[in-house]
Design an enzyme around this catalytic site. Structure first.
Site, PDB file in Angstrom:
ATOM      1  N   CYS A 268       0.833  -1.209   0.000  1.00 19.85           N
ATOM      2  CA  CYS A 268       0.000   0.000   0.000  1.00 19.85           C
ATOM      3  C   CYS A 268       0.866   1.257   0.000  1.00 19.85           C
ATOM      4  CB  CYS A 268      -0.935  -0.043   1.210  1.00 19.85           C
ATOM      5  SG  CYS A 268      -2.140   1.288   1.275  1.00 19.85           S
ATOM      6  N   CYS A 269       1.861   1.307   0.906  1.00 23.37           N
ATOM      7  CA  CYS A 269       2.756   2.474   0.936  1.00 23.37           C
ATOM      8  C   CYS A 269       3.533   2.597  -0.377  1.00 23.37           C
ATOM      9  CB  CYS A 269       3.740   2.386   2.099  1.00 23.37           C
ATOM     10  SG  CYS A 269       3.094   2.861   3.707  1.00 23.37           S
TER      11      CYS A 269
ATOM     12  N   CYS B 117      -1.618   8.104   7.475  1.00 23.26           N
ATOM     13  CA  CYS B 117      -2.971   7.771   7.027  1.00 23.26           C
ATOM     14  C   CYS B 117      -3.780   7.203   8.204  1.00 23.26           C
ATOM     15  CB  CYS B 117      -2.919   6.733   5.925  1.00 23.26           C
ATOM     16  SG  CYS B 117      -1.983   7.243   4.470  1.00 23.26           S
TER      17      CYS B 117
ATOM     18  N   CYS C 270      -3.500   3.561   9.635  1.00 25.26           N
ATOM     19  CA  CYS C 270      -2.183   3.150  10.140  1.00 25.26           C
ATOM     20  C   CYS C 270      -1.641   4.086  11.210  1.00 25.26           C
ATOM     21  CB  CYS C 270      -1.181   3.097   8.986  1.00 25.26           C
ATOM     22  SG  CYS C 270      -1.721   2.077   7.615  1.00 25.26           S
TER      23      CYS C 270
ATOM     24  N   CYS D 151       7.629   4.459   5.790  1.00 24.10           N
ATOM     25  CA  CYS D 151       6.782   4.064   4.655  1.00 24.10           C
ATOM     26  C   CYS D 151       7.620   3.648   3.450  1.00 24.10           C
ATOM     27  CB  CYS D 151       5.861   5.213   4.266  1.00 24.10           C
ATOM     28  SG  CYS D 151       6.730   6.694   3.715  1.00 24.10           S
TER      29      CYS D 151
HETATM   30  S1  SF4 Z   1       0.295   4.684   5.653  1.00 20.39           S
HETATM   31 FE1  SF4 Z   1      -1.162   2.963   5.578  1.00 20.39          FE
HETATM   32  S2  SF4 Z   1      -2.908   3.632   4.309  1.00 20.39           S
HETATM   33 FE2  SF4 Z   1      -1.198   5.100   4.003  1.00 20.39          FE
HETATM   34  S3  SF4 Z   1      -0.174   4.395   2.168  1.00 20.39           S
HETATM   35 FE3  SF4 Z   1       0.904   3.441   3.914  1.00 20.39          FE
HETATM   36  S4  SF4 Z   1      -0.132   1.452   4.309  1.00 20.39           S
HETATM   37 FE4  SF4 Z   1      -1.442   2.689   2.931  1.00 20.39          FE
END
Ligand code: SF4
Length: 179
Positions: free
Chosen positions: A70-71, A153, A156, A175
């Site tokens: 995701c990151c 985010c 998280c 991240c």
């Molecule tokens: S902080 Fe969490 S929601 Fe945001 S991009 Fe990274 S994994 Fe995805």
């Protein structure tokens, strides 16, 4: 320059040197409303030269694919692609006081992309940071007043008074933008 928008201290520092400096914001799709409010207020206060980077519509999410994917899709890959086309150098707000993992953060380095990376406030202590923020009346994300020492985010990020301890439930500390 990338900016976390926990507050606008880095922005306040940087625009004293170059008011037109390009500021990059990652619209991951999972931001707290308070982050988006901080961006809006910063736009109004500083007339930011803002670039918003967004992921692909089918980008992996944290629930189905995990935080690494995701990151990568929502932060790291968009920045890599953008910097490769638009920049020879970039700035970030990393500080050595942020976490043990950032304790050796250099002021200037060559990053893994081969670009010059500048961390202009790397050696600011927490006390110096707070003093600068107060003296320059920077915009503060209201979540910091609700116990969020570091804000990412919403899926998280948990409240924490201990640096970045509230990020990713302790499963990771970065991240990937700064690796
Ligand atoms: S902080 Fe969490 S929601 Fe945001 S991009 Fe990274 S994994 Fe995805």
């Amino acid at each position: 320059m990338t900016a976390s928008l926990d507050d606008t201290t880095l922005i306040a520092v940087a625009i004293t040197v170059d008011p037109d400096l390009e500021v990059i914001f990652f619209d991951t799709g999972f931001h707290f409303t308070e982050i988006l409010n901080t961006v809006r207020w910063a736009m109004e206060r500083y007339s930011l030269n803002l670039t918003v980077l967004r992921p692909a519509g089918d980008a992996p999410d944290v629930w189905a694919h995990g935080s690494e994917a995701c990151c990568a899709a929502r932060k790291v890959d968009p920045l890599d692609a953008y910097l490769s086309r638009h920049a020879d150098a970039w700035l970030s707000g990393l500080r050595r006081a942020d976490s043990p993992e950032r304790a050796e953060t250099p002021i200037v380095s060559i990053d893994r992309r081969g670009l010059v990376k500048v961390n202009p406030i790397a050696n600011m202590t927490d006390a110096e940071y707070d003093t600068y923020a107060a003296e320059h009346d920077v915009i503060v994300n209201t979540l910091t007043l609700d116990g969020y020492a570091s804000i990412g985010c919403w899926p998280c990020t948990e409240p924490s008074s201990d640096g970045r301890a509230g990020r990713w439930g302790g499963s990771k500390t970065e991240c990937g933008l700064h690796l």
